[in-house]
Motif scaffolding. Structure first.
Motif, short mmCIF file in Angstrom:
data_model
loop_
_atom_site.label_atom_id
_atom_site.label_comp_id
_atom_site.label_asym_id
_atom_site.label_seq_id
_atom_site.Cartn_x
_atom_site.Cartn_y
_atom_site.Cartn_z
N GLY A 21 -9.63 16.96 3.34
CA GLY A 21 -10.44 18.08 3.84
C GLY A 21 -11.92 17.82 3.97
N ALA A 22 -12.38 16.60 3.66
CA ALA A 22 -13.80 16.29 3.84
C ALA A 22 -14.15 16.37 5.33
N ASP A 23 -15.36 16.81 5.62
CA ASP A 23 -15.80 16.93 7.01
C ASP A 23 -16.40 15.64 7.55
N ASP A 24 -16.92 14.80 6.65
CA ASP A 24 -17.55 13.55 7.08
C ASP A 24 -17.53 12.58 5.91
N TYR A 25 -17.69 11.29 6.21
CA TYR A 25 -17.62 10.25 5.18
C TYR A 25 -18.65 9.19 5.57
N ILE A 26 -19.68 8.98 4.73
CA ILE A 26 -20.66 7.95 5.01
C ILE A 26 -20.66 6.93 3.87
N GLU A 27 -21.03 5.70 4.22
CA GLU A 27 -20.98 4.61 3.26
C GLU A 27 -22.30 4.44 2.51
N LYS A 28 -22.19 4.06 1.25
CA LYS A 28 -23.35 3.63 0.47
C LYS A 28 -23.49 2.12 0.57
N PRO A 29 -24.71 1.61 0.54
CA PRO A 29 -25.97 2.37 0.49
C PRO A 29 -26.29 2.96 1.85
N TYR A 30 -26.76 4.20 1.85
CA TYR A 30 -27.09 4.86 3.11
C TYR A 30 -28.60 4.93 3.27
N ASP A 31 -29.03 5.07 4.51
CA ASP A 31 -30.44 5.29 4.83
C ASP A 31 -30.75 6.76 4.57
N ILE A 32 -31.74 7.05 3.72
CA ILE A 32 -32.04 8.43 3.35
C ILE A 32 -32.40 9.27 4.57
N ASP A 33 -33.08 8.68 5.55
CA ASP A 33 -33.47 9.42 6.75
C ASP A 33 -32.24 9.80 7.58
N ILE A 34 -31.26 8.89 7.62
CA ILE A 34 -30.02 9.19 8.35
C ILE A 34 -29.27 10.32 7.66
N LEU A 35 -29.21 10.27 6.33
CA LEU A 35 -28.51 11.31 5.59
C LEU A 35 -29.20 12.66 5.78
#
Length: 244
Positions: free
Chosen positions: A118-132
């Motif tokens: 049920g998650a709406d999105d999935y991003i990988e670490k390490p992530y760019d803080i500006d993108i997040l």
């Protein structure tokens, strides 16, 4: 005041601020066991005027959510105790709040599991803080812009006709709210007094134009740092008012 009293005073002020922040629904719940990462993200989001809380365990995340709710959850997977997958599943049973998984687990199977739960999105670490931050702003714009107007440290909720200044509720009348909403929606444009009055009170109102002036004065007392030297609600003499 000795160092011990200073420390206690600091702790009391911190707890007081946390309590005030949690008086209403959270904008964002950060679920992250790495305190440094979680605190940094909270700091960035609070600068953007979101009401944010951090949970470092799955149990604490569920407790905070059940107590205060949240419009968005940024969810790590690898947590002590209850993991992120279990949290996602549990919350999705009772709510459609937006869930954004942020995890160092990058395998396709993990991503599919999170999305299928049920998650709406999935991003990988390490992530760019500006993108997040851009993702989060996009989520709020798409899902909540209809009900909320955010301008600097001001937040207006159209559904409840409520005003928040620095994330703290400020009492306003319905007329004050509508004047402020109209000014912000027409930022940097001078609105004529007649237009404001007729829009808010109606052209057939028995009230006098001076009523608008009084309401502008009351609004300045609530949103200006120095109401006698307004820097937001500006008077264009002989014409009307504009929001800057």
């Amino acid at each position: 005041m000795n160092s011990k009293k200073l420390l206690l005073h600091g702790v009391e002020k911190y707890l007081e601020n946390v309590e005030k922040e949690l008086e209403r629904m959270l904008d964002i719940l950060i679920v992250e066991d790495n305190k440094e990462i979680g605190t940094l993200l909270c700091d960035f989001l609070r600068k953007e005027n979101y009401v944010v809380s951090l949970a470092q365990t799955g149990e604490k995340a569920l407790e905070l959510y059940e107590t205060y709710g949240a419009k968005l959850i940024v969810l790590d997977i690898m947590l002590p105790g209850v993991d992120g997958f279990a949290i996602c599943s549990k919350i999705r049973e009772q709510s459609n709040t937006h869930i954004l998984i942020a995890s160092a687990r990058t395998e396709k199977e993990d991503k599919l599991k999170g999305l299928n739960l049920g998650a709406d999105d999935y991003i990988e670490k390490p992530y760019d803080i500006d993108i997040l931050l851009a993702k989060i702003k996009g989520i709020f714009k798409r899902k909540y812009a209809v009900d909320e107007i955010i301008e600097g440290n001001l937040k207006l909720n159209r559904a409840t006709h409520s005003l928040f200044v620095d994330n703290r509720p400020v009492s306003v009348t319905e007329k004050e709210f509508e004047i402020l909403r109209l000014l912000i929606e027409n930022k940097n444009v001078t609105l004529k007094k007649e237009y404001l009055f007729n829009t808010i009170w109606g052209s057939d109102s028995e009230s006098e134009m001076q009523t608008l002036t009084v309401h502008i004065k009351w609004l300045r007392e609530k949103v200006e740092e120095d109401p006698k030297k307004p820097r937001r609600i500006i008077t264009e003499w002989g014409v009307g008012y504009r929001f800057e």
